[in-house]
Design an enzyme around this catalytic site. Structure first.
Site, PDB file in Angstrom:
ATOM      1  CB  ILE A  46      -0.905  -0.003   1.255  1.00 14.55           C
ATOM      2  CG1 ILE A  46      -1.702  -1.316   1.345  1.00 14.55           C
ATOM      3  CG2 ILE A  46      -1.847   1.205   1.240  1.00 14.55           C
ATOM      4  CD1 ILE A  46      -2.401  -1.530   2.685  1.00 14.55           C
ATOM      5  CD  GLU A  58       6.988  -8.796   1.917  1.00 11.78           C
ATOM      6  OE1 GLU A  58       6.260  -7.814   1.642  1.00 11.78           O
ATOM      7  OE2 GLU A  58       8.089  -8.993   1.399  1.00 11.78           O
ATOM      8  CB  CYS A  93      12.308  -4.863   1.933  1.00  8.80           C
ATOM      9  SG  CYS A  93      11.324  -4.369   3.362  1.00  8.80           S
ATOM     10  CB  CYS A  96       9.445  -7.424   5.237  1.00  7.61           C
ATOM     11  SG  CYS A  96       8.263  -6.175   4.685  1.00  7.61           S
TER      12      CYS A  96
HETATM   13  N1  THU Z   1       7.563  -4.247  -1.620  1.00  8.63           N
HETATM   14  C1  THU Z   1       6.850  -5.148  -0.873  1.00  8.63           C
HETATM   15  O1  THU Z   1       5.625  -5.030  -0.751  1.00  8.63           O
HETATM   16  N2  THU Z   1       7.526  -6.145  -0.271  1.00  8.63           N
HETATM   17  C2  THU Z   1       8.884  -6.291  -0.333  1.00  8.63           C
HETATM   18  O2  THU Z   1       9.473  -6.977   0.479  1.00  8.63           O
HETATM   19  C3  THU Z   1       9.621  -5.594  -1.401  1.00  8.63           C
HETATM   20  C4  THU Z   1       9.008  -4.281  -1.785  1.00  8.63           C
HETATM   21  C5  THU Z   1       6.846  -3.144  -2.259  1.00  8.63           C
HETATM   22  C6  THU Z   1       7.123  -1.793  -1.635  1.00  8.63           C
HETATM   23  C7  THU Z   1       6.768  -0.874  -2.779  1.00  8.63           C
HETATM   24  O3  THU Z   1       5.377  -0.624  -2.746  1.00  8.63           O
HETATM   25  C8  THU Z   1       7.084  -1.678  -4.030  1.00  8.63           C
HETATM   26  O4  THU Z   1       7.182  -3.029  -3.617  1.00  8.63           O
HETATM   27  C9  THU Z   1       8.360  -1.263  -4.726  1.00  8.63           C
HETATM   28  O5  THU Z   1       9.417  -1.226  -3.822  1.00  8.63           O
END
Ligand code: THU
Length: 144
Positions: A46, A58, A93, A96
């Site tokens: 989001i 996550e 990331c 997370c």
């Molecule tokens: N993103 C995630 O939702 N999870 C991750 O672990 C990697 C990155 C999202 C964050 C952002 O909205 C988009 O991916 C690009 O970074």
């Protein structure tokens, strides 16, 4: 974890891509978090016009579960890609991974990264976050 259960988590994570709110990066992520009691908590990323308040898929799933009193988890499945097209694996990331470290055992929590129901890799949290800092470090002086 059984193949059928992995497939089911992948299917659930893929379904969340439809809800990802990504007007800035256009990179959609879906997650399905399996709790110890068998319940599955879903999440999507989001984003926000101020960028910083954006939340990963996550963490959305973890915070939904924890906010309902659930703190024990077995596995999470993560899928993602540009405009929701699953061109490659989407590893969690660092932030997370740290949230996982708070609630999950590095020795047994499984992280399933998938591009489809037949194409996935399974990692333990300790593989993706070696020598992580967790709650044990505060309670036992760092001997955990
Ligand atoms: N993103 C995630 O939702 N999870 C991750 O672990 C990697 C990155 C999202 C964050 C952002 O909205 C988009 O991916 C690009 O970074």
């Amino acid at each position: 974890m059984e193949k059928e259960q992995i497939r089911s988590l992948i299917k659930t994570a893929v379904a969340q891509l439809a809800y990802a709110y990504t007007p800035y990066s256009h990179f959609k992520v879906g997650a399905a978090l399996l709790a110890e009691d068998g319940r599955v908590y879903t999440g999507c990323n989001i984003e926000n016009a101020a960028y910083g308040p954006s939340n990963c898929a996550e963490r959305t799933a973890f915070f939904k579960a924890v906010s309902e009193g659930v703190r024990q988890f077995r596995a999470i499945c993560i899928v993602g890609g540009p405009e929701g097209v699953l061109t490659g694996l989407t590893p969690p990331c660092g932030v997370c991974r740290q949230v996982m470290m708070e609630f999950c055992s590095p020795e047994s929590f499984e992280i399933i990264l998938a591009t489809g129901e037949e194409d996935y890799k399974v990692y333990l949290l300790k593989e993706l976050l070696p020598f992580g800092f967790g709650p044990g470090n505060l309670s036992d002086g760092g001997q955990a």
